[in-house]
Design an enzyme around this catalytic site. Structure first.
Site, PDB file in Angstrom:
ATOM      1  N   ASP A 121      52.952  40.333  59.271  1.00 55.12           N
ATOM      2  CA  ASP A 121      53.856  41.102  58.417  1.00 55.12           C
ATOM      3  C   ASP A 121      55.215  41.334  59.075  1.00 55.12           C
ATOM      4  OD1 ASP A 121      55.069  43.389  57.006  1.00 55.12           O
ATOM      5  OD2 ASP A 121      53.124  43.599  56.036  1.00 55.12           O
ATOM      6  N   SER A 177      57.364  41.708  53.324  1.00 54.52           N
ATOM      7  CA  SER A 177      56.030  42.167  52.926  1.00 54.52           C
ATOM      8  C   SER A 177      55.904  42.236  51.405  1.00 54.52           C
ATOM      9  CB  SER A 177      55.746  43.511  53.606  1.00 54.52           C
ATOM     10  OG  SER A 177      54.380  43.828  53.571  1.00 54.52           O
TER      11      SER A 177
END
Length: 289
Positions: A167, A42
């Site tokens: 993500d 991320s």
């Protein structure tokens, strides 16, 4: 200063809390300290890219200067582009025009045996995947960074190699086990939460109309908080046993995942830089590794 390839660097995400990581990595670059293996997720992946390309303060500019100038977090971006973080600015204009990314340097080090893995969540399997780009395809590199940091619910699913991805933090927020599994016996872990912090919220079962085509994604989203807290327990356990070195904020965190307060972000960046410098000095003094 280059670490032995068996020492890994693990970078947690955390949205705008990742500005702490950008400070740590800028301190590393100031002292010419580079790891040959990095696994990042991320915001950690986005910040780590500027470290891999040897571009100090570039990630800081993205996290602070561009936010102040362009206000790239907000519902208007979600409505107009399907993502609460302005993807056109962050993944096109920023790397291509505003502060061009040094792809040549990135791929030069990749060709020398460096490895930069970005964690993504496969929406079909509900499992984490650890992907990298080693063949000079900068479009795919950008897409991997975008997928790794595409928060569920407030970002579009990103197609990577024909596979729907989101993500990586959904499944593996702190990918230490990945680093260990592929042979890195010692690791430095950069976390973006204070020691002892745990998420006190409760997981909820995600209804079928959300991500209706991805039941396994719904399953892992329904256990997200439990999984993250277990990873935090693991980090504390490994740290207590002396198996890893953890760099994390000391001052109580006041920066949220979608923080827009520039002063708070500046303070957290500066703390990260100080923590990074202290780590470098401990190496130079022989008190670690």
């Amino acid at each position: 200063m280059e670490f032995d390839k068996n020492i890994g660097l693990v970078l947690e995400g955390g949205g705008m809390r990742g500005v702490f990581t950008s400070g740590v990595l800028d301190a590393f670059m100031k002292h010419d300290l580079y790891f040959k293996y990095i696994v990042a997720v991320s915001a950690g992946a986005c910040n780590g890219l500027s470290y891999m390309s040897h571009q100090p303060r570039r990630a800081r500019a993205s996290n602070i200067d561009l936010l102040a100038k362009y206000d790239y977090i907000g519902l208007r971006h979600l409505v107009t582009q399907g993502c609460i973080f302005d993807p056109d600015l962050l993944y096109k204009k920023f790397p291509m025009e505003i502060i061009p990314y040094d792809y040549d340097t990135y791929f030069k080090y990749i060709s020398r045996g460096y490895s930069f893995e970005m964690v993504v969540t496969n929406c079909e399997t509900g499992r984490a995947e650890y992907l990298e780009e080693r063949n000079g395809n900068y479009h795919r590199l950008n897409k991997l960074a975008r997928a790794s940091s595409s928060l569920p619910y407030v970002s579009k699913i990103v197609d990577v190699d024909g596979v729907p991805m989101l993500d990586g933090g959904i499944v593996d927020s702190i990918p230490l086990q990945r680093a260990i599994a592929i042979g890195h016996e010692k690791n430095v872990v950069v976390c973006t939460r204070n020691k002892g912090w745990r998420d006190s919220g409760k997981d909820i079962k995600i209804p079928k109309f959300v991500y209706r085509n991805y039941p396994r994604l719904r399953c892992v989203l329904s256990k997200r908080l439990e999984a993250y807290n277990k990873q935090l327990d693991m980090i504390d356990e490994y740290e207590a046993k002396g198996l890893i070195t953890v760099l994390r904020p000391i001052t109580p965190i006041v920066v949220g995942r979608m923080e827009k307060d520039i002063v708070k972000l500046e303070n957290l960046y500066n703390e990260g830089f100080k923590v990074g410098e202290a780590f470098v000095h401990s190496i130079q003094n022989g008190t670690i590794f």
